[in-house]
Design a protein around this motif. Structure first.
Motif, PDB file in Angstrom:
ATOM      1  N   SER A   1       0.814  -1.217   0.000  1.00 46.37           N
ATOM      2  CA  SER A   1       0.000   0.000   0.000  1.00 46.37           C
ATOM      3  C   SER A   1       0.846   1.265   0.000  1.00 46.37           C
ATOM      4  CB  SER A   1      -0.934   0.004   1.220  1.00 46.37           C
ATOM      5  OG  SER A   1      -0.179  -0.044   2.426  1.00 46.37           O
ATOM      6  N   SER A   2       2.179   1.103  -0.079  1.00 45.27           N
ATOM      7  CA  SER A   2       3.065   2.265  -0.141  1.00 45.27           C
ATOM      8  C   SER A   2       4.472   1.806  -0.520  1.00 45.27           C
ATOM      9  CB  SER A   2       3.119   2.993   1.214  1.00 45.27           C
ATOM     10  OG  SER A   2       3.674   2.147   2.215  1.00 45.27           O
TER      11      SER A   2
ATOM     12  N   ASN B   1      -2.858 -10.652 -12.025  1.00 40.97           N
ATOM     13  CA  ASN B   1      -3.822 -10.370 -10.970  1.00 40.97           C
ATOM     14  C   ASN B   1      -3.024 -10.126  -9.693  1.00 40.97           C
ATOM     15  OD1 ASN B   1      -6.710 -10.858 -11.924  1.00 40.97           O
ATOM     16  ND2 ASN B   1      -5.690 -12.717 -12.651  1.00 40.97           N
ATOM     17  N   VAL B   2      -3.321  -9.043  -8.981  1.00 36.84           N
ATOM     18  CA  VAL B   2      -2.501  -8.690  -7.824  1.00 36.84           C
ATOM     19  C   VAL B   2      -3.343  -8.534  -6.570  1.00 36.84           C
ATOM     20  CG1 VAL B   2      -0.757  -7.567  -9.263  1.00 36.84           C
ATOM     21  CG2 VAL B   2      -2.625  -6.202  -8.289  1.00 36.84           C
ATOM     22  N   VAL B   3      -2.655  -8.675  -5.439  1.00 37.37           N
ATOM     23  CA  VAL B   3      -3.260  -8.456  -4.134  1.00 37.37           C
ATOM     24  C   VAL B   3      -2.600  -7.228  -3.528  1.00 37.37           C
ATOM     25  CG1 VAL B   3      -3.716  -9.417  -1.846  1.00 37.37           C
ATOM     26  CG2 VAL B   3      -3.590 -10.936  -3.854  1.00 37.37           C
ATOM     27  N   VAL B   4      -3.406  -6.275  -3.093  1.00 36.04           N
ATOM     28  CA  VAL B   4      -2.898  -5.078  -2.412  1.00 36.04           C
ATOM     29  C   VAL B   4      -3.215  -5.213  -0.932  1.00 36.04           C
ATOM     30  CG1 VAL B   4      -2.993  -2.571  -2.230  1.00 36.04           C
ATOM     31  CG2 VAL B   4      -3.274  -3.671  -4.467  1.00 36.04           C
ATOM     32  N   THR B   5      -2.191  -5.155  -0.103  1.00 35.26           N
ATOM     33  CA  THR B   5      -2.404  -5.335   1.325  1.00 35.26           C
ATOM     34  C   THR B   5      -1.516  -4.404   2.134  1.00 35.26           C
ATOM     35  OG1 THR B   5      -2.379  -6.950   3.136  1.00 35.26           O
ATOM     36  CG2 THR B   5      -0.730  -7.227   1.433  1.00 35.26           C
ATOM     37  N   GLY B   6      -2.043  -3.970   3.272  1.00 33.27           N
ATOM     38  CA  GLY B   6      -1.315  -3.081   4.167  1.00 33.27           C
ATOM     39  C   GLY B   6      -2.130  -2.824   5.415  1.00 33.27           C
ATOM     40  N   ARG B   7      -1.586  -2.011   6.287  1.00 36.28           N
ATOM     41  CA  ARG B   7      -2.249  -1.750   7.569  1.00 36.28           C
ATOM     42  C   ARG B   7      -3.334  -0.687   7.470  1.00 36.28           C
ATOM     43  NH1 ARG B   7       1.196  -2.850  12.426  1.00 36.28           N
ATOM     44  NH2 ARG B   7       3.042  -3.991  11.768  1.00 36.28           N
ATOM     45  N   LYS B   8      -3.180   0.268   6.535  1.00 39.81           N
ATOM     46  CA  LYS B   8      -4.089   1.408   6.471  1.00 39.81           C
ATOM     47  C   LYS B   8      -5.052   1.254   5.297  1.00 39.81           C
ATOM     48  CE  LYS B   8      -0.635   4.523   8.495  1.00 39.81           C
ATOM     49  NZ  LYS B   8       0.171   5.760   8.290  1.00 39.81           N
TER      50      LYS B   8
ATOM     51  N   ARG C   1      -6.414   3.381  -2.167  1.00 40.79           N
ATOM     52  CA  ARG C   1      -5.790   4.270  -3.161  1.00 40.79           C
ATOM     53  C   ARG C   1      -4.949   3.490  -4.157  1.00 40.79           C
ATOM     54  NH1 ARG C   1      -0.788   5.901  -3.757  1.00 40.79           N
ATOM     55  NH2 ARG C   1      -0.170   5.146  -1.688  1.00 40.79           N
ATOM     56  N   VAL C   2      -4.085   2.616  -3.645  1.00 34.21           N
ATOM     57  CA  VAL C   2      -3.215   1.840  -4.522  1.00 34.21           C
ATOM     58  C   VAL C   2      -4.027   0.879  -5.377  1.00 34.21           C
ATOM     59  CG1 VAL C   2      -1.340   0.140  -4.614  1.00 34.21           C
ATOM     60  CG2 VAL C   2      -1.225   2.064  -3.005  1.00 34.21           C
ATOM     61  N   ALA C   3      -5.047   0.271  -4.794  1.00 33.19           N
ATOM     62  CA  ALA C   3      -5.884  -0.671  -5.544  1.00 33.19           C
ATOM     63  C   ALA C   3      -6.545   0.026  -6.730  1.00 33.19           C
ATOM     64  CB  ALA C   3      -6.943  -1.272  -4.631  1.00 33.19           C
ATOM     65  N   LYS C   4      -7.003   1.246  -6.517  1.00 35.44           N
ATOM     66  CA  LYS C   4      -7.633   2.001  -7.607  1.00 35.44           C
ATOM     67  C   LYS C   4      -6.623   2.296  -8.713  1.00 35.44           C
ATOM     68  CE  LYS C   4     -10.215   6.262  -8.542  1.00 35.44           C
ATOM     69  NZ  LYS C   4     -10.772   7.514  -7.943  1.00 35.44           N
TER      70      LYS C   4
ATOM     71  N   LYS D   1      -9.390  -6.122 -11.493  1.00 35.52           N
ATOM     72  CA  LYS D   1      -9.619  -5.585 -10.148  1.00 35.52           C
ATOM     73  C   LYS D   1      -8.765  -6.348  -9.140  1.00 35.52           C
ATOM     74  CE  LYS D   1     -13.239  -4.596  -6.755  1.00 35.52           C
ATOM     75  NZ  LYS D   1     -12.796  -3.195  -6.557  1.00 35.52           N
ATOM     76  N   PRO D   2      -7.937  -5.659  -8.375  1.00 34.54           N
ATOM     77  CA  PRO D   2      -7.101  -6.354  -7.388  1.00 34.54           C
ATOM     78  C   PRO D   2      -7.904  -6.754  -6.161  1.00 34.54           C
ATOM     79  CG  PRO D   2      -6.749  -4.000  -7.217  1.00 34.54           C
ATOM     80  CD  PRO D   2      -7.680  -4.200  -8.392  1.00 34.54           C
ATOM     81  N   LEU D   3      -7.365  -7.692  -5.423  1.00 32.49           N
ATOM     82  CA  LEU D   3      -7.917  -8.040  -4.116  1.00 32.49           C
ATOM     83  C   LEU D   3      -7.344  -7.077  -3.094  1.00 32.49           C
ATOM     84  CD1 LEU D   3      -9.405  -9.955  -2.106  1.00 32.49           C
ATOM     85  CD2 LEU D   3      -7.291 -11.310  -2.053  1.00 32.49           C
ATOM     86  N   GLU D   4      -8.182  -6.557  -2.219  1.00 30.65           N
ATOM     87  CA  GLU D   4      -7.737  -5.653  -1.163  1.00 30.65           C
ATOM     88  C   GLU D   4      -7.857  -6.347   0.192  1.00 30.65           C
ATOM     89  OE1 GLU D   4      -9.655  -1.791  -1.345  1.00 30.65           O
ATOM     90  OE2 GLU D   4     -10.109  -2.093  -3.477  1.00 30.65           O
TER      91      GLU D   4
END
Length: 274
Positions: free
Chosen positions: A32-33, A49-56, A62-65, A76-79
């Motif tokens: 996510s950053s 196909n990607v997975v976006v993951t983070g604490r916030k 934002r990154v997923a968009k 569409k990524p997985l969040e």
């Protein structure tokens, strides 16, 4: 006459398409950053196909968009939002990845933290436990949960370490040993998982421009790093992302247990950062 056993010429030609990750599923922790965001964006551009993951949550969204817009097919990524030091979050991350995409091809262990530590500070052991929990323990647990799925795809694991694992630096009493441990985990698992068709490698970044240049500490480190780097510039997230894409590609099919240093040569002058 010398005879050389070699691949068919079509395998040579396949190198043209080696960065096409269409149909692949890529999970990057801490995406996510910073470096993780750069890695995820590049894989999305390359068709994965990607997975976006983070604490916030706001950063993940934002990154997923942005990632979806960069995807050639607007995939569409997985969040997934959560703290990877918690077992339930790791279990949810893997379960949701498999539920959404049905498989896992590439696991990039990027999430981590580096806090200044020295042997005399009062909260040393508290900070030590925090750093090792995310930089080392969470990585092992995530790999443990991922191996059954990576085995099915002949997948690959790429751990994001640091040149602090290779050269000592003051005030990195927790971070340096944690990353050195990560490098060794990579080598051990390369031996263990090779028979399962899983490659495991490490990237050791140098100084990467990921934080606000207005931050005094970052500004100082960036300034010194540019001076001591043979290439006379800071690294960018894309520099690391390109290295990850290479190690995840078919071009690296005979590489496992390796440390790929991506630092502009700064490791040779690392002591000047004191």
């Amino acid at each position: 006459m010398l005879l050389c056993a070699d691949f068919d010429i079509k395998d040579y030609k396949d190198v043209i398409n080696s960065r096409n990750f269409s149909g692949k599923v890529v999970l990057v922790t801490g995406s996510s950053s910073g470096i993780g965001e750069g890695i995820t964006k590049l894989f999305s551009i390359l068709g994965a196909n990607v997975v976006v993951t983070g604490r916030k949550e706001a950063d993940v969204q934002r990154v997923a968009k942005e990632v979806q817009e960069l995807s050639p097919k607007k995939l569409k990524p997985l969040e997934v939002v959560g703290d990877l030091t918690k077992t339930e979050v790791i279990n949810t991350l893997i379960a949701n990845t498999i539920k959404r995409f049905g498989k896992l091809d590439v696991l990039v262990n990027n999430a981590g933290m580096g806090m200044a530590t020295n042997i005399t500070q009062k909260d040393l052991m508290q900070v030590w436990d925090q750093v090792f929990a995310i930089d080392l323990r969470a990585v092992v647990e995530l790999i443990h949960e991922s191996v059954p799925y990576l085995e099915k795809t002949n997948g690959t694991i790429i751990d994001i370490s640091s040149i602090a694992a290779l050269a000592p630096l003051a005030e990195t009493l927790a971070y340096g040993p944690a990353k050195a441990g990560l490098d060794m985990i990579t080598r051990v698992l390369a031996l263990e998982l090779g028979a399962k068709g899983i490659r495991v490698n490490t990237i050791n970044p140098g100084t990467i421009h990921t934080t606000d240049i207005l931050d005094p500490m970052s500004a100082h480190i960036y300034e010194v790093s540019k001076k001591i780097a043979p290439l006379k510039r800071l690294g960018q997230p894309l520099d690391i992302a390109k290295a990850v894409a290479f190690l995840a590609s078919s071009d690296a099919s005979f590489i496992t247990g390796a440390n790929l240093v991506v630092d502009g040569g700064v490791v040779y002058n690392f002591g000047y950062l004191h």
